[in-house]
Design an enzyme around this catalytic site. Sequence first.
Site, PDB file in Angstrom:
ATOM      1  N   GLU A 253       0.291  -1.093   0.246  1.00  0.00           N
ATOM      2  CA  GLU A 253      -0.147   0.059   0.290  1.00  0.00           C
ATOM      3  C   GLU A 253       0.747   1.476  -0.044  1.00  0.00           C
ATOM      4  OE1 GLU A 253      -2.687   0.535   3.146  1.00  0.00           O
ATOM      5  OE2 GLU A 253      -3.281  -1.576   2.956  1.00  0.00           O
ATOM      6  N   GLU A 307     -13.285   6.065  -1.157  1.00  0.00           N
ATOM      7  CA  GLU A 307     -14.757   4.736  -0.665  1.00  0.00           C
ATOM      8  C   GLU A 307     -15.372   5.810   0.929  1.00  0.00           C
ATOM      9  OE1 GLU A 307     -12.797   1.370   0.174  1.00  0.00           O
ATOM     10  OE2 GLU A 307     -11.068   1.552  -0.345  1.00  0.00           O
ATOM     11  N   LYS A 310     -14.967   4.524   4.331  1.00  0.00           N
ATOM     12  CA  LYS A 310     -14.581   4.254   5.410  1.00  0.00           C
ATOM     13  C   LYS A 310     -14.335   5.319   6.816  1.00  0.00           C
ATOM     14  CE  LYS A 310     -10.529   3.133   4.162  1.00  0.00           C
ATOM     15  NZ  LYS A 310      -9.099   2.355   4.042  1.00  0.00           N
ATOM     16  N   GLU A 316      -9.033   9.273   4.805  1.00  0.00           N
ATOM     17  CA  GLU A 316      -9.248   7.815   4.731  1.00  0.00           C
ATOM     18  C   GLU A 316     -10.638   7.427   3.082  1.00  0.00           C
ATOM     19  OE1 GLU A 316      -8.294   4.707   5.719  1.00  0.00           O
ATOM     20  OE2 GLU A 316      -6.898   5.933   6.768  1.00  0.00           O
TER      21      GLU A 316
END
Length: 399
Positions: A253, A307, A310, A316
């Site tokens: 990541e 997203e 999250k 985030e």
Amino acid sequence: MSCRTFVTVQAFVGTYGVNYGRLADNIPSPDEVVKLLRASKIRNVRIFDFDHTVLQAFSGTGLEIVVGIPNGNVKDMGASQDQALTWVKENVQSFLPETRIRGIAVGNEVLGGSDELSGYLLNASINIHGALKKLGLANTVQVSTAHSQAVFANSYPPSSCIFKESVVQYMKPLLDFFQQINSPFCLNAYPFLAYTYDPDHINVNYALFEKSPVLVDNKTHLHYDNMLDAQIDAAYAALEDAGYKKMEVIVTETGWASRGDASEPAATISNARTYNYNLRKRLALRKGTPFRPKSMLKVYVFAMFNEDSKPGPTSERNFGLFKADGSIAYDVGFHGLKSVASYSSRLSFKVIRSQGFFGSYLTLFCSVMKTVAHEAVELCPICNWSSCGVKSPTTSCSS
């Protein structure tokens, strides 16, 4: 059961991949994601679970996928060989070989995060690998687990990095096992987070691969012009200190948020684009880090989409290369779903898929066609496909 033939492969092909997270209620369907990935020439994909809808959508596409065992399942996998075997049968074997499952990630950032799960991680990895071996899949599917930088006692300068004393009791036997089965050390590395936590002492240009003063490690005398290389070499230093000099580090990541809270001023579209664009350029060099110059860097970018479900700070929910509707979040050379759909209206996607991903129709997806169908060329250093026309690391990728 029908007879199936499996080929020994690595879990990662080329240099570039992406994390396909799905903690959102408004992102494209898995079938649409497949179109997006293939149009963007992104071949390596990681998911954080084992959703059958996704695995079925990836069938016959040529995409290489790593599935995840969520942290909530690690304890069960570690406690029972039978459960591990059942899990592998249902979620891996049943989709092979049509879906190219090349790896299983056992948990995510367990060590340094969850003391309760730390004691189960090794057994879970052993049991999953044992199940793969029993089913004849151990040479096809790689077992690994990703670590955050929370496992390190310190990481600057890179040569001083060691593992935290609190995780060594779990890390060392895990690394012993991964060394036996030839698995890499998987690292989640975020210059964005390092800069956000310490902006007074870190040059943002250094974090973004932009021109900045070169940092010198006084012990090794190695020079660092970007933070990601330094973070990776810190992991190599910790591995060497622990006795694992030959273990490869893969970045599972990394990314940069395009939007954040007031406490995250570096989370901007401009910085996110700069980081991800420069990262692709860095990977195109097909070289290693100062400490491991011959070990070609391999990276999964976080993440495919913004997203919206999250938890945590605003950043985030804003790491995506693409917005929830499939359009690009910023331009680093990829194409959004609308442009893919526009092209597909002129040529049936089903026809292309029926011909196979490496068939003669593949060249029609390349924005620059310098080769003809079936011509043998080198893989593009960025997108990993032979069809984009790139023949050397110094040539710009058409994607």
